[in-house]
Structure formats: structure tokens, C-alpha cells
Design a protein around this motif. Sequence first.
Motif: not given
Length: 464
Positions: A110-115
Motif C-alpha cells: 500500500p502507498t503513503y496515502q493508504h497507510i
Amino acid sequence: MTTSLESEQHRSRQAKKATASGWIGSALEYYDFFIYAQAAALIFPQLFFPSTDPKIAIVASMATYGVGYIARPVGAFFLGHWGDTRGRKNVLLLCMFLMGFATMAVGLLPTYQHIGIWAPILLVLLRLVQGFAVAGEISGASSMILEHAPQGRRGYFGSFTLQGVQAGQVLAAAIFLPLAYFMSSEAFSTWGWRIPFLMSAGVLIAGFIIRREVEEPPAFVAQNDKQTAVESPVVAAFKHSWRGMLVVVGVSLMNVIPVVTTVFGAAYAVQPAYGIGFDKSVYLWIPVAGNLVAVLCIPFVGSLSDKIGRRPLIMASALGCGLMSFAYLYAISIHSLPLAFATSLLMWGMVYQGYNAVFPSFFPEQFETRYRVSAMAIAQNSGLFITAMLPALFAWVAGPGTENIPLIVGSIACVCALLAAIAAWSAPETSRIPMADLGKPDARPTQANEYHQARLTAIRASNH
């Protein structure tokens, strides 16, 4: 007679199998390693790091590229010992499985936006596994090919290891190219970039099928049969060949050239903060074209090293590439894509191969069979660790808005290349030393080669 002929044919077949195994295995494993390098330069700053400060995001992304090299010296100790005690074939299979797992996991991350902050943390951990795994690939593959290759052809056969590495880079960029070109920017950044990472599942299957057919080299088997000392390969390497290890560390600084070309050069050319404005899908053709030229050049340069020696080619390559790094970065700074293409093809595709095609034979030739993989892995990965920190340094000292970026980065690259040339000059010429004598301080060229050289001298004299 028949038994001798059959034995010779078997050795020839095994030399070819070992070379094919080194080529394909290196291509597959470095495909994994270099798709990360491409992604770190092109899209990871926006996906895995806060977007409030573009410079910090670029520096952080370049640092995660370098983090993979932090684990390489650690992996070199473990995998080098494994290769010298359990066998070249076994360590190459282990490297392949570790690399394939880590690369597929990056594709699912997952990317920074998600986690949030966990995204770069997990990215760093997986990059560490990649670095650990790749630490044993080149040293293991080079040693296996070298020990199977016939005397007088080690440079030629060994060069195929790096031809495989370059082919892996071509494949990595070639996978990115159609995705970046045909997909929308939003789709590519959202999920398209994951496809090359997930395709690494094939590495595990292909690597096992290819490498299980190769026998351990005769030199390694013979060494194991008579091995009675309790001294570990790592200890023996530092005790008996520390000078050779320093040579390998120094010459490995030549890795600054691909770092400048494909990592910092790519970020400089395409990241909006730098203001150059090269399109990502267009710029990706530069490493593809450079590597295609390299794939063609490498066997010829490897064969040339068997004729004129390893040291002259490495020294000429280092000095030439160091000077040409200025021209390459200048071409980017003036927004000239044709000039950037031309300098990349000349510097990285051709001149750099004087080092790149030769070190797979030159490095393992510095060491004895009983600790060859350990010594080469530890020394080479220590040198690569130094150059792997350079992308983050380049992004810091020559970040967006900095004046004279080509001069700053080019000067650092030139110093590294000069140190590599000095290290090669200080080493012995190993191209004509018999396999059994490699790494020994009193090693001399074979009588056959001395006779061959004397005969060539006599022929030339008679012609005059």
C-alpha cells in the motif's frame, strides 16, 4: 581416448550450461533489482512519501534505492560463506528465491496515502531483503562461470554474467515503457507500476528450472574434497587476500556511472521540481538503448580482455567515463534529448563496458577457490554500498534550484572513476594465470601462454 574425449565434451557442455545459467539468472535477478531503481526515480517520490516538500521526497526516494545496498555487505558475508561451503549452485538458487519474494511484495505494498508512515518503512524493509539477496548473485555466478571456463577464455565466458545483467535492465525498462506510454498517468501511478513487480513470480520458476541443471565447478569440488582446515572462508579472505579485496572495493567505485545515468540522471531529467521536463515514457528509452548497445559490446570486450589483459581496459574505461559524465549531465541541463541519448550510448553503452564486461573475470581472479565467493562478494558489495549512497548525496547537494548541477555531480563521479582506475593499476594482471594459481602471491602466467606470446613476437619480427 574415448574416456578422455567424453570427459572433455562433458566439461565443454558444463561450461556452456554454467554460462547460460549465469546469464539468465543474472538477467532475471537484476530485472527485479532495476525495476526498483526505475520506480524510485520516476514515481516512488509521489507514492510513498509526503508530498509537502518535493526535494525531501526525491532525497528520500533516492535513499530507499541506496538502502538496498546497506544490506549487501551483510548479505555478502552470509551468502559468500554459503557459496564457498555449500556450493555455487546452491547460493545462486537461494539468492533467486529471496529476490523474487521481496520484489513481488513491493508490488503489493500500500502507498503513503493508504497507510501513512508504514508505507516507506515497509518499502525500506523489502529493499533490504532485495539488497541481501542480490549480494551473492554476481560473485556466485562469476565464480561458477570462471571455474567452468577453459584457460585463456575466462574473460569471454565471464562477460556473459554482465551481459545478463544488462539484458535484465533492458527488460525492466521495456516493461515500464509500454505501461507508461499506453496507460494514463493516473492509472500508471495508481496500479500500472505494480505490474512489473508482480511479474517477478516467473523468476522463482525460471531460476529453479535453469540452475538445477548445472554441476558444481571442478575447482570447487576438488577444493572441498581436500579441505581439512577449520578456517572459515570469510576469515581466510581477510587474512590472505585483504589487498585483493581492497582492489575490488576501489574498482567497484565504477558503479558511479550507472548511478549517474539511470538513477540521478533519470530523476534530474523527469522530476518536475528540477524543471527539465523530459517525459517519463520518452526518457525510459535512454537506459533501454544504452543497455542494448552494452549487450552487443560485452562479449567482444570480454574476449579482448583475454588477449590484452584486464587492467588496461578497466583503466581506460574509468578515465573515459569519468570525463564523459560531465557531458551527459550537461546534455540534460540544456534540455537536449538527442545529445543526452548520444552521450549515454557512448559513455554507458560502450566505454563503460571496458569495466563492466571485464570485472566478472578480473574480480574472482584475485582470490583462491576456497574463499573466492566470500572475498569477491564482501569487497564488491562494500564498494557498491559507497556508490549507492551517492543518489541521495547528489539529490542533496544538487537538489532542485541548484546552479551548476552538471559540474557538481560530474566532479564527484569523475573522482570516483579516477579512484577506480588507480585501484585497477595497482592490481596484478590475472588474465593468463592458471586457475589453480589464482590468488597466490607468487602466481605466474602459464608456460603455454608465455610460449604463445614469444611465438607472436617472433612472427612480428620476421614480418618486419
